[in-house]
Design an enzyme around this catalytic site. Structure first.
Site, PDB file in Angstrom:
ATOM      1  NE  ARG A  85     -10.266  -1.639  -4.015  1.00  0.00           N
ATOM      2  CZ  ARG A  85      -9.727  -1.051  -2.956  1.00  0.00           C
ATOM      3  NH1 ARG A  85      -8.541  -1.422  -2.521  1.00  0.00           N
ATOM      4  NH2 ARG A  85     -10.353  -0.087  -2.325  1.00  0.00           N
TER       5      ARG A  85
ATOM      6  CG  PHE B  34      -1.998   1.015   1.183  1.00  0.00           C
ATOM      7  CD1 PHE B  34      -3.172   0.771   0.488  1.00  0.00           C
ATOM      8  CD2 PHE B  34      -1.843   2.242   1.806  1.00  0.00           C
ATOM      9  CE1 PHE B  34      -4.184   1.730   0.436  1.00  0.00           C
ATOM     10  CE2 PHE B  34      -2.838   3.209   1.756  1.00  0.00           C
ATOM     11  CZ  PHE B  34      -4.012   2.946   1.064  1.00  0.00           C
TER      12      PHE B  34
ATOM     13  CE1 TYR C  37     -10.054   3.549   5.865  1.00  0.00           C
ATOM     14  CE2 TYR C  37      -9.134   4.324   7.925  1.00  0.00           C
ATOM     15  CZ  TYR C  37      -8.987   4.030   6.586  1.00  0.00           C
ATOM     16  OH  TYR C  37      -7.773   4.206   5.980  1.00  0.00           O
ATOM     17  CE  LYS C  38      -8.826   0.689   3.950  1.00  0.00           C
ATOM     18  NZ  LYS C  38      -7.399   0.533   3.679  1.00  0.00           N
TER      19      LYS C  38
ATOM     20  CG  ASP D 246      -1.182  -2.420   6.420  1.00  0.00           C
ATOM     21  OD1 ASP D 246      -2.350  -2.674   6.753  1.00  0.00           O
ATOM     22  OD2 ASP D 246      -0.829  -1.326   5.920  1.00  0.00           O
TER      23      ASP D 246
HETATM   24  C1  LIG Z   1      -6.515   1.524   3.751  1.00  0.00           C
HETATM   25  C2  LIG Z   1      -5.099   1.145   4.002  1.00  0.00           C
HETATM   26  C3  LIG Z   1      -4.239   2.001   4.707  1.00  0.00           C
HETATM   27  C4  LIG Z   1      -4.730   3.360   5.135  1.00  0.00           C
HETATM   28  O1  LIG Z   1      -3.920   4.039   6.021  1.00  0.00           O
HETATM   29  P1  LIG Z   1      -4.517   5.370   6.720  1.00  0.00           P
HETATM   30  O2  LIG Z   1      -3.443   5.848   7.576  1.00  0.00           O
HETATM   31  O3  LIG Z   1      -5.770   4.964   7.420  1.00  0.00           O
HETATM   32  O4  LIG Z   1      -4.862   6.330   5.626  1.00  0.00           O
HETATM   33  C5  LIG Z   1      -2.960   1.562   4.980  1.00  0.00           C
HETATM   34  N1  LIG Z   1      -2.539   0.337   4.567  1.00  0.00           N
HETATM   35  C6  LIG Z   1      -3.351  -0.499   3.856  1.00  0.00           C
HETATM   36  C7  LIG Z   1      -2.852  -1.846   3.440  1.00  0.00           C
HETATM   37  C8  LIG Z   1      -4.634  -0.118   3.551  1.00  0.00           C
HETATM   38  O5  LIG Z   1      -5.439  -0.937   2.858  1.00  0.00           O
END
Ligand SMILES: *Cc1c(COP(=O)(O)O)cnc(C)c1O
Length: 406
Positions: free
Chosen positions: A381, A132, A234-235, A209
């Site tokens: 997606r 990411f 939040y996901k 992660d």
């Molecule tokens: C959504 C996501 C993030 C988001 O990080 P934020 O600090 O909440 O913006 C980080 N890593 C992965 C793998 C994600 O899917």
């Protein structure tokens, strides 16, 4: 076994043991097709009442006393709940607060500093090119700040990091390995226990992660002997936009790691407000400043549903939903290629379909209240949050994709 397509959406919904959960989310009764629960989960229906009660009674009634009575301990109490329900982590190793990005910074920095203290030859962070973006950017920043280098694993954007690739990348110079459990793009589900073992065999620490797996794919941080993990809420944990992330630090490392944002909330005695920083014992030392409580309250509503349904049952439905979407794509979208693993055991909670025109297809779908999202290159997606998504919704959404493509 009869195929999912032969059975059809109506029969699949009728036989779904989790079907009743759908009506417990805001908006599920409308015809809108929501294929983006992996970016922002729908609110749980009880969240509005819970937040109102929080404002009236907890915040409005208890005022500043709320910190002593409940909120000071919420980051670790909720962390323990997350550990029990979705992370496979015993109490005292998980805390909630900050964003995933900030947790990544704190835990990556703590890990590389620990590695260089114990073995100055460990000067590399191993990370993959399809990790990411925020993980890659934070790693780049830390490498620049600490005089370290990054060792990139080049991955297929329709898949993810394999055991062989990691074995080739780690050496006696590796300080830390940073990996995504489920790839945000392809949904590749990494073999976390095996990759953790490979990193450890090379003497490196590993940080997972879990943003795209927490709440939808079973995780067993303690059993896998993971060192560090982060994830957002939040996901698939439906805490609402910007709800705070979590960080996990294995008990055996807590006393040895020093995190870089040493704020008063991670102090051994925060209300003494004394001179000099002394870190709290345990996971509290990884907290920095005042944590956001409202997002935690919303997330608790979802965590209760996840516990009630059970993460194994959620995974079983997730596999069936993504398999159904793949089967529908195979049958009705011959011009599209699957940019996710075909093997459900290697796939997380979403499916990515590739076609050169997917960017404009996504825009057209949004106009019709069919909400997937778009990821370069040419990826549509489809995120399928098991408790709030029906097979009928998948069928209608996939029919809309076919129509938008033509
Ligand atoms: C959504 C996501 C993030 C988001 O990080 P934020 O600090 O909440 O913006 C980080 N890593 C992965 C793998 C994600 O899917």
């Amino acid at each position: 076994m009869t195929s999912l397509l032969q059975r059809g959406a109506a029969e699949l919904d009728a036989a779904d043991p989790l079907a009743g959960f759908r009506e417990r989310f805001v908006g599920a009764a409308s015809d809108l097709v929501y294929f983006d629960g992996n970016s922002l989960g729908r609110p749980v229906a009880t969240t509005a009442d819970r937040l109102t009660a929080f404002v009236q009674q907890d915040w409005g009634g208890r005022l500043i006393r709320g910190w002593d009575e409940q909120w000071m301990d919420l980051p670790t109490a909720l962390g323990d709940d997350l550990g029990r329900v979705v992370l496979g982590a015993t109490a005292g190793q998980t805390a909630v607060g900050d964003s995933t990005t900030v947790w990544l910074y704190k835990l990556m920095r703590a890990a590389v500093d620990h590695a260089s203290r114990t073995d100055p030859a460990r000067t590399e962070i191993v990370i993959d090119t399809d990790n990411f973006p925020t993980d890659r950017y934070v790693a780049e920043g830390i490498a620049a700040e600490r005089g370290l280098s990054l060792r990139w694993i080049e991955v297929d954007t329709s898949a993810g990091v394999t055991a062989d690739q990691l074995r080739e990348a780690v050496t006696e110079r590796t300080a830390l390995v940073v990996l995504n459990h489920v790839s945000y793009r392809s949904a590749w589900l990494a073999d976390a226990p095996e990759l953790t073992r490979i990193a450890h065999d090379a003497g490196a620490l590993v940080l997972w992660d879990l943003c795209h797996s927490a709440g939808v794919v079973p995780v067993a941080l303690d059993a896998w002997d993971v060192d560090l993990a982060v994830g957002c809420t939040y996901k698939y944990l439906n805490g609402g936009p910007g709800s705070p992330a979590f960080g996990y630090v294995n008990t055996r490392l807590q006393g040895e790691l020093t995190q870089p944002i040493q704020g008063w909330m991670g102090h051994a005695d925060p209300f003494r407000m004394g001179p000099g920083y002394t870190p709290a014992a345990g996971i509290r030392r990884f907290i920095s400043g005042t944590p956001p409580i409202l997002g935690m309250v919303a997330m608790q509503q979802m965590l209760e549903l996840v516990e009630e349904a059970g993460i194994e049952a959620i995974r079983a439905k997730s596999v069936a939903l993504t398999s159904y979407a793949v089967d529908l794509a195979d049958a009705t979208l011959p011009e599209v290629t699957l940019a996710s693993p075909r093997d459900a055991q290697r796939r997380g909670g979403h499916v990515t379909l590739h076609h050169d025109r997917m960017r404009e297809v996504t825009a057209r779908l949004w106009e019709r209240d069919v909400i997937p999202d778009y990821r370069d290159p040419g990826g549509l997606r489809i995120g399928l949050s098991p408790l709030s998504t029906s097979y009928d919704e998948v069928e209608r959404g996939m029919a809309a994709v076919a129509e938008a493509l033509r």
